[in-house]
Scaffold this active site. Structure first.
Site, PDB file in Angstrom:
ATOM      1  N   CYS A  32     -13.319  -7.711   2.355  1.00 43.31           N
ATOM      2  CA  CYS A  32     -11.939  -8.884   2.008  1.00 43.31           C
ATOM      3  C   CYS A  32     -12.932 -10.642   2.567  1.00 43.31           C
ATOM      4  O   CYS A  32     -12.171 -11.170   1.559  1.00 43.31           O
ATOM      5  CB  CYS A  32     -11.525  -8.155   2.518  1.00 43.31           C
ATOM      6  SG  CYS A  32     -10.605  -7.282   2.560  1.00 43.31           S
ATOM      7  N   GLN A  47       0.483  -1.154   0.177  1.00 37.05           N
ATOM      8  CA  GLN A  47       0.156   0.573   0.604  1.00 37.05           C
ATOM      9  C   GLN A  47       0.546   0.975  -0.157  1.00 37.05           C
ATOM     10  O   GLN A  47       0.176   2.355  -0.008  1.00 37.05           O
ATOM     11  CB  GLN A  47      -1.265   0.225   1.308  1.00 37.05           C
ATOM     12  CG  GLN A  47      -2.170  -0.926   1.047  1.00 37.05           C
ATOM     13  CD  GLN A  47      -3.404  -1.197   0.169  1.00 37.05           C
ATOM     14  OE1 GLN A  47      -3.669   0.146   0.163  1.00 37.05           O
ATOM     15  NE2 GLN A  47      -3.808  -2.204  -0.156  1.00 37.05           N
ATOM     16  N   THR A  81       8.741 -18.202 -17.434  1.00 38.81           N
ATOM     17  CA  THR A  81       8.685 -17.022 -18.273  1.00 38.81           C
ATOM     18  C   THR A  81       8.060 -15.437 -17.559  1.00 38.81           C
ATOM     19  O   THR A  81       7.288 -15.747 -17.484  1.00 38.81           O
ATOM     20  CB  THR A  81       8.406 -17.177 -19.593  1.00 38.81           C
ATOM     21  OG1 THR A  81       8.727 -18.892 -20.167  1.00 38.81           O
ATOM     22  CG2 THR A  81       8.264 -16.311 -20.894  1.00 38.81           C
TER      23      THR A  81
HETATM   24  C1  LIG Z   1      -3.254  -5.969  -2.473  1.00 44.75           C
HETATM   25  C2  LIG Z   1      -2.533  -6.316  -0.811  1.00 44.75           C
HETATM   26  C3  LIG Z   1      -2.028  -7.246  -0.911  1.00 44.75           C
HETATM   27  C4  LIG Z   1      -2.215  -8.083  -1.848  1.00 44.75           C
HETATM   28  O1  LIG Z   1      -1.146  -8.377  -3.714  1.00 44.75           O
HETATM   29  P1  LIG Z   1      -1.452  -9.184  -4.439  1.00 44.75           P
HETATM   30  O2  LIG Z   1      -0.743  -8.737  -5.539  1.00 44.75           O
HETATM   31  O3  LIG Z   1      -3.027  -9.064  -5.195  1.00 44.75           O
HETATM   32  O4  LIG Z   1      -1.287  -9.970  -4.771  1.00 44.75           O
HETATM   33  C5  LIG Z   1      -0.927  -7.505  -0.173  1.00 44.75           C
HETATM   34  N1  LIG Z   1       0.073  -6.760   1.065  1.00 44.75           N
HETATM   35  C6  LIG Z   1      -1.158  -5.748   1.452  1.00 44.75           C
HETATM   36  C7  LIG Z   1      -1.185  -4.993   2.030  1.00 44.75           C
HETATM   37  C8  LIG Z   1      -1.862  -5.528   0.202  1.00 44.75           C
HETATM   38  O5  LIG Z   1      -3.244  -4.682   0.147  1.00 44.75           O
END
Ligand SMILES: *Cc1c(COP(=O)(O)O)cnc(C)c1O
Length: 394
Positions: free
Chosen positions: A323, A178, A236
């Site tokens: 979520c 984030q 890949t």
């Molecule tokens: C969205 C998120 C993830 C997961 O990332 P993805 O690319 O969707 O697997 C992990 N940690 C945090 C804090 C997130 O906001």
């Protein structure tokens, strides 16, 4: 339509789309191939790696591309656990408010015999560096703390926690999904050993992320196969996605100060407007907060109903329980900051991006006020509260 769920995913920037299309159309070789079109793809891949490394203060060789934040979190934590185990260390420290990519990986390790300490946070969602210091033991093989929380936006004291980990010689992993592209992050200055990031949270494509691993830290692979990514991540490489991710990140960082100032102003306007709703409360730290994050609890309503009615009004947002949709459990993050079940159920997260206007902000405030009032109008929980049969918490 107002899209206010950028903590879930973002729209790709035009720059990122353009970069991706260029690779798809013209630079489609396999980077492992030795002929020229393959080598051209390899060059694009390495340029993206260098760009990303430069942005976070790392060296290109310390960046490993993954399928996203979840994979990066898994690989970092499992690698530290395996390294620790080999040295007889089976204790891991993390926090109660981590993303499930971290928490579920730790659960798995617990089943394999690791001991996990999940630190409490305060009412604002902050982990204290002292709590980390107190929890570190002789057999601690990893500390994992997120840079900024995806639900409530609280920014953690990463640099201070990192300094303690350095002093105690414990590897420090940070889920910075984030934070990257939104607030300044520098792995050197912040004392970080491993860092996870994901492109779709900073206007890059979905399914692309990276893991920073400081030189000297051992990595184990999750996926076996070819020798890509120095043998640490077979398959890949997703060259179009990786090149687009680098383009999106460079753009986000170039505009970071301007965007953060703009978003913070809109965020404060939203917070001030929503605070006018009775029996409501802001979740997360009032100041140490991601520029685009607003999270509220409204007593006497269900977050899901709020979301659906806002959707009818053209506003896309999220609730703390979304979520874990399919389950009735409220958000673990809201519970960790001390919200009781009923209150945590009535939560709303608005995560805004740079395209938001003042008119959008006004419309969101007006709409949330209307919908909360409407839902409270036929909520038995609210009726009991108003009649004094139960006590208001907020
Ligand atoms: C969205 C998120 C993830 C997961 O990332 P993805 O690319 O969707 O697997 C992990 N940690 C945090 C804090 C997130 O906001």
């Amino acid at each position: 339509m107002i899209y206010a769920d950028n903590a879930a995913t973002t729209k790709m920037s035009e720059t990122a789309v353009k970069a991706m299309l260029e690779v798809i159309n013209d630079n489609y070789g396999n980077p492992s191939s030795l002929y020229s079109i393959g080598q051209k793809a390899k060059e694009a891949l390495e340029e993206a790696r260098a760009d990303i490394a430069g942005v976070i203060g790392a060296k290109p060789a310390e960046i490993l591309f993954t399928s996203g934040g979840s994979e990066a979190d898994n690989q970092a934590i499992i690698s530290a656990a395996k390294t620790g185990e080999a040295a007889g260390k089976r204790h891991i420290i993390s926090t109660k408010i981590e993303h499930h990519a971290v928490l579920h990986t730790l659960k798995k390790l617990e089943k394999e015999g690791f001991e996990v300490t999940l630190l409490e946070v305060n009412g604002d969602g902050l982990v204290t560096p002292e709590a980390v210091r107190d929890a570190i033991r002789e057999d601690t093989c990893l500390v994992s703390v997120m840079y900024a929380n995806n639900e409530i936006g609280t920014i953690e004291p990463i640099r201070e926690i990192g300094a303690i980990c350095r002093e105690k010689k414990v590897p420090f992993h940070v889920d910075a999904v984030q934070a990257i592209g939104h607030i300044p992050v520098n792995v050197e200055e912040d004392n970080i050993d491993m860092l996870s990031s994901s492109a779709h949270k900073f206007h890059g494509p979905k399914g692309v992320g990276f893991l920073y691993v400081k030189k000297g830290i051992r990595l184990f692979n999750l996926i076996e196969g070819g020798a890509q990514e120095k043998g640490k991540r077979a398959g890949t490489e997703n060259v179009p996605g990786i090149v687009a991710a680098a383009a999106a990140l460079k753009e986000a960082v170039a505009n970071m100060d301007k965007n953060a100032a703009y978003l913070t102003e809109k965020r404060e306007k939203l917070i001030a407007g929503l605070k006018e709703i009775s029996h409501s409360a802001l979740n997360g730290h009032p100041v140490k907060r991601l520029p685009g994050n607003v999270n509220f609890c409204f007593e006497g309503i269900e977050g899901e109903s709020l979301l659906l009615l806002l959707d009818d009004k053209g506003i896309q947002a999220s609730s703390g329980s979304a979520c874990t949709s399919g389950s009735l459990d409220p958000s673990h993050v809201l519970l960790a900051i001390g919200r009781v079940h009923d209150v945590a159920h009535g939560s709303l997260r608005l995560s805004i991006a740079e395209d938001i206007t003042d008119a959008d902000v006004d419309y969101i405030i007006k709409s949330v006020k209307e919908v909360v009032e409407y839902l409270r109008g036929f909520s038995p929980v609210w009726r009991d509260l108003v009649a004094g049969k139960s006590q208001f918490i907020l």
